[in-house]
Design an enzyme around this catalytic site. Structure first.
Site, PDB file in Angstrom:
ATOM      1  N   ASP A 280       0.865  -1.176   0.000  1.00 29.27           N
ATOM      2  CA  ASP A 280       0.000   0.000   0.000  1.00 29.27           C
ATOM      3  C   ASP A 280       0.910   1.237   0.000  1.00 29.27           C
ATOM      4  O   ASP A 280       2.130   1.150   0.175  1.00 29.27           O
ATOM      5  CB  ASP A 280      -0.966  -0.012   1.184  1.00 29.27           C
ATOM      6  CG  ASP A 280      -2.202   0.857   0.898  1.00 29.27           C
ATOM      7  OD1 ASP A 280      -2.144   1.721  -0.006  1.00 29.27           O
ATOM      8  OD2 ASP A 280      -3.229   0.692   1.581  1.00 29.27           O
TER       9      ASP A 280
HETATM   10  C1  BGC Z   1      -5.145   3.144   0.084  1.00 30.58           C
HETATM   11  C2  BGC Z   1      -5.319   2.115  -0.998  1.00 30.58           C
HETATM   12  C3  BGC Z   1      -5.214   2.762  -2.348  1.00 30.58           C
HETATM   13  C4  BGC Z   1      -3.880   3.463  -2.452  1.00 30.58           C
HETATM   14  C5  BGC Z   1      -3.619   4.091  -3.801  1.00 30.58           C
HETATM   15  C6  BGC Z   1      -3.938   4.030  -0.133  1.00 30.58           C
HETATM   16  O1  BGC Z   1      -3.941   5.113   0.725  1.00 30.58           O
HETATM   17  O2  BGC Z   1      -5.068   2.502   1.330  1.00 30.58           O
HETATM   18  O3  BGC Z   1      -6.562   1.468  -0.840  1.00 30.58           O
HETATM   19  O4  BGC Z   1      -5.388   1.812  -3.358  1.00 30.58           O
HETATM   20  O5  BGC Z   1      -3.830   4.470  -1.463  1.00 30.58           O
HETATM   21  O6  BGC Z   1      -4.335   5.252  -3.982  1.00 30.58           O
END
Ligand code: BGC
Length: 723
Positions: A280
């Site tokens: 993530d």
């Molecule tokens: C989130 C993810 C997301 C990623 C990309 C993160 O802050 O937890 O779910 O896909 O950002 O935007």
């Protein structure tokens, strides 16, 4: 001139990957595993040097005020051209984006989609999202989110499929297939030009955040991990999901982005996952904040060794992986394995042959009438009728309607969280949807101000109150300390109640809300989630009876925040919860049961279940359980028949009930159908602490009915060898 083997489409993918790997420097390998966001001219040099392997599109997809002007394809092509024509090896970038529920044609939030209990509609919705996103140049969507959530304060409950691993697993498989288009249960060899790569996230247990606070620490037993939290991910992998995202949090002190057991032993080895794992956002770097890595180099080492293949937005892989290999701290084989996994997907997407997006493609596929129709149906089918004393459905020929409440005429609020590609002005509001279908003798009065609405409701036949949460109150980083309605909404209902005209509460929300008071004061309650671009129309379809509601709760609705966590598939205690007895597991200031159980939902007709039968399927360890369901009302409708099981005596305490089958059944008034579920080792076994199936002979109880409180049940005995 001969082309290198990796550029030759006539070669096998393995040959192409082998050839390409043999040409890559350590830095170029690390570069492939480096994802960065909003790539622009300031990144061209890094792309030229092969230091970036993937772009994350985190910005808006439109330019200026002209929402017709799509800029993605052009900006993607500009940078892709540098990767393909100016970098040493010409490896194309893969572009990912948060395509969470629909794309430009915004679908209901995932929790709402789950309430339709329809894998088919979810697959169809994701196929639409994939087509629209791919037309804008996107290759990879960061969904489905498969975090089981038992705490509705956690804002991200909106993004998942609810509290049940079986339902979430079925929907996960459908979501993956909708995105990727695979009909086989394996990662596609080749993605069609109108499909995108799915990403199961956030692996795993993120929804168990303590206190319902995002990013928070968790304690999860191996039992719960394998039987609850991992289950939907396994279903996604088994249906061919090509990528997985490792989560932000830790379980018992081990952050997921450094969790070797879960990422490598379980996901890659036990389950045979052949795609790649992306962290993530910043999660690799955050290993320092977790207190398990002293510096960026150690963070990169821990994550890569644990199994994270691509580093989303911390740059620590690029900076450190080459040195770590040279210092002998990370094996060259592990680095190659990570690059191989990524290249496999790039080849499957056909990026080496077709790296560019068509800047004119989106107009032809965005917002198609058939897409809007599918999502309108999904929105209507996702709505859960929680109460109806007869006021619904509304007649449309002769009626004076007073409409009020903070969400009555809102566009963006119908979207819910994560809709970077939805355009507010393309939404039909509830007011517009109702106004659009009024007969000659029907009047609609809309009042913004509560006091006006309450005063004028008196001269109307019905008051519709659109209440609940705004779009921005759920999703990432939007946790609430309570699940109470936003300030002032109960007071509005209470004063409206004094007018003594029928009240229909339409509640929008990204989480289960405390509706105890709403149930007391409204005559009908429709829970509409955040229903997306066609959500206003979907609500009107249900209010006026064009669609007979069939949505069922994919998550329990507590009576108050104090009951959290509250979920139907809990384990028994030594002192279960009988009414009116002391020294049992219960509260002294509240009922113990939820306000609405998992699986609950009403209809404009009624259904009865009966004639439950079980029989052994000869020569197999499977039991066939069947029941009759009858539409006992006077209009056609759809029920969701649900089958629950309890393993009465097992080596470990098993949940009091677990969903093991469901089917949407549409019946004419008076019609009866027999429904049947097969229960075999797969449904009746559980997983031990190492994830191995344990199937124990003995007595089980089974129920079939309309929700998790179904009473129609019987017991059966099963032996492991089928006799
Ligand atoms: C989130 C993810 C997301 C990623 C990309 C993160 O802050 O937890 O779910 O896909 O950002 O935007």
């Amino acid at each position: 001139m001969t082309i290198p083997a990796y550029k030759d489409p006539a070669r096998s993918v393995t040959e192409r990957i082998d050839d390409l790997l043999s040409r890559m420097s350590l830095k170029e390998k690390a570069g492939q595993l480096n994802q960065w966001y909003n790539l622009g001219p300031e990144h061209y040099d890094q792309v030229r040097k092969g230091e970036i392997g993937s772009g994350l599109l985190a910005n808006s997809s439109t330019a200026g005020n002209d929402h017709q002007e799509r800029v993605f394809a052009n900006s993607i092509n500009e940078i892709q051209k540098i990767a393909v024509t100016e970098s040493r090896l010409g490896i194309p970038l893969i572009f990912g984006r948060d395509v969470i529920h629909g794309y430009r044609t915004v679908a209901p939030i995932p929790l709402g989609m789950a309430a339709a209990w329809s894998p088919e509609l979810i697959q169809a919705a994701n196929a639409i999202a994939a087509k629209e996103a791919r037309a804008d140049g996107i290759h990879w969507g960061f969904s489905p989110m498969l975090d089981i959530a038992r705490d509705p304060r956690w804002g991200r409950v909106a993004e998942g499929f609810g509290e049940d691993p079986f339902l979430a697993g079925k929907l996960a498989a459908a979501a993956v297939k909708g995105f990727q288009g695979n009909d086989q249960d394996s990662i596609p060899q080749q993605f069609a030009a109108d499909r995108i790569v799915a990403c199961a996230k956030h692996f795993v247990g993120y929804g168990a955040a303590e206190g319902g606070r995002d990013y928070n620490t968790t304690e999860i037993t191996r039992q719960a991990l394998h039987n609850v939290y991992l289950a939907p991910f396994k279903a996604a992998i088994q249906s061919g999901c090509a990528t997985v995202m490792s989560a932000f949090h830790d379980i018992g002190g081990i952050p997921l982005s450094a969790h070797r057991y879960l990422l490598t032993d379980v996901l890659k080895e036990q389950w045979g996952f052949g795609g790649f794992i992306v962290s993530d956002w910043g999660a690799v770097w955050e290993l320092i904040n977790h207190g398990v890595a002293a510096d960026r180099s150690r963070a990169a080492e821990l994550a890569c060794k644990a199994g994270v293949d691509m580093d989303m937005c911390s740059m620590v892989y690029l900076e450190n992986l080459p040195d770590l290999v040279q210092a002998g701290k990370l094996s060259a084989a592990r680095l190659d394995d990570a690059v191989r996994r990524l290249l496999r997907i790039k080849f499957a997407l056909g990026l080496f042959e077709n790296p560019y997006a068509d800047p004119n493609a989106s107009q032809a596929v965005h917002l198609l009438p058939e897409s809007l129709a599918t999502l309108r149906r999904l929105a209507a089918d996702s709505m859960v009728l929680l109460k109806n004393n007869g006021v619904l459905p509304l007649r449309s020929d002769k009626l004076a309607i007073c409409l009020s409440g903070p969400l009555a005429d809102r566009r963006k609020e119908l979207f819910g969280c994560w809709t970077p590609d939805g355009q507010e002005e393309e939404v039909t509001t509830l007011k517009e949807a109702i106004a659009g279908r009024l007969g000659p003798e029907t009047w609609l009065h809309h009042y913004e101000l509560p006091d006006d609405a309450v005063k004028l409701a008196r001269s109307s036949d019905v008051l519709i109150l659109a209440i609940g949460e705004s779009a921005g109150r759920s999703g990432e980083d939007n946790c609430t300390a309570t699940i109470d309605l936003p300030a002032g909404q109960e007071a509005l209902l209470e004063s409206a109640r004094r007018m003594e005209i029928p009240i229909v509460a339409v509640v929008f929300g990204g989480r289960p809300l405390n509706l105890t008071r709403v149930m007391d004061w409204a005559d009908a309650v429709l829970f509409a989630w955040h229903p997306g671009i066609t959500g206003g129309l979907g609500v009107a379809d249900v209010l006026f009876g064009d669609v007979n509601p069939s949505g069922r709760l994919p998550i329990s609705f507590p009576r108050s925040s104090g009951q959290i966590p509250l979920y139907y598939n809990h384990r028994p205690t030594g002192r279960p919860m009988p009414a009116n007895s002391r020294r049992h597991s219960r509260y002294v200031d509240s009922l113990d049961s939820p306000l609405f159980p998992f699986g609950f939902g009403l209809s404009y007709t009624t259904f009865e279940y009966g004639n439950l039968q079980t029989s052994q399927v000869p020569q197999t360890p499977e039991i066939l359980v069947s029941a009759e369901v009858t539409n006992t009302g006077n209009r056609a409708g759809t029920t969701v028949a649900q089958c629950y099981v309890r393993d009465i005596v097992a080596s470990v305490a098993r949940p009091v009930r677990e969903l093991k089958g469901f089917e949407r059944v549409t019946l004419e008034a008076g019609e009866t159908k027999t429904i049947a579920f097969r229960l075999g080792p797969k449904e009746l076994s559980y997983l031990d602490d190492n994830g191995n199936e344990v199937f124990e002979a003995g007595r089980y109880r089974v129920w079939i009915g309309s929700d998790s409180n179904a009473e129609l049940g019987t017991e059966f005995e099963i032996s492991t060898d089928g006799r």
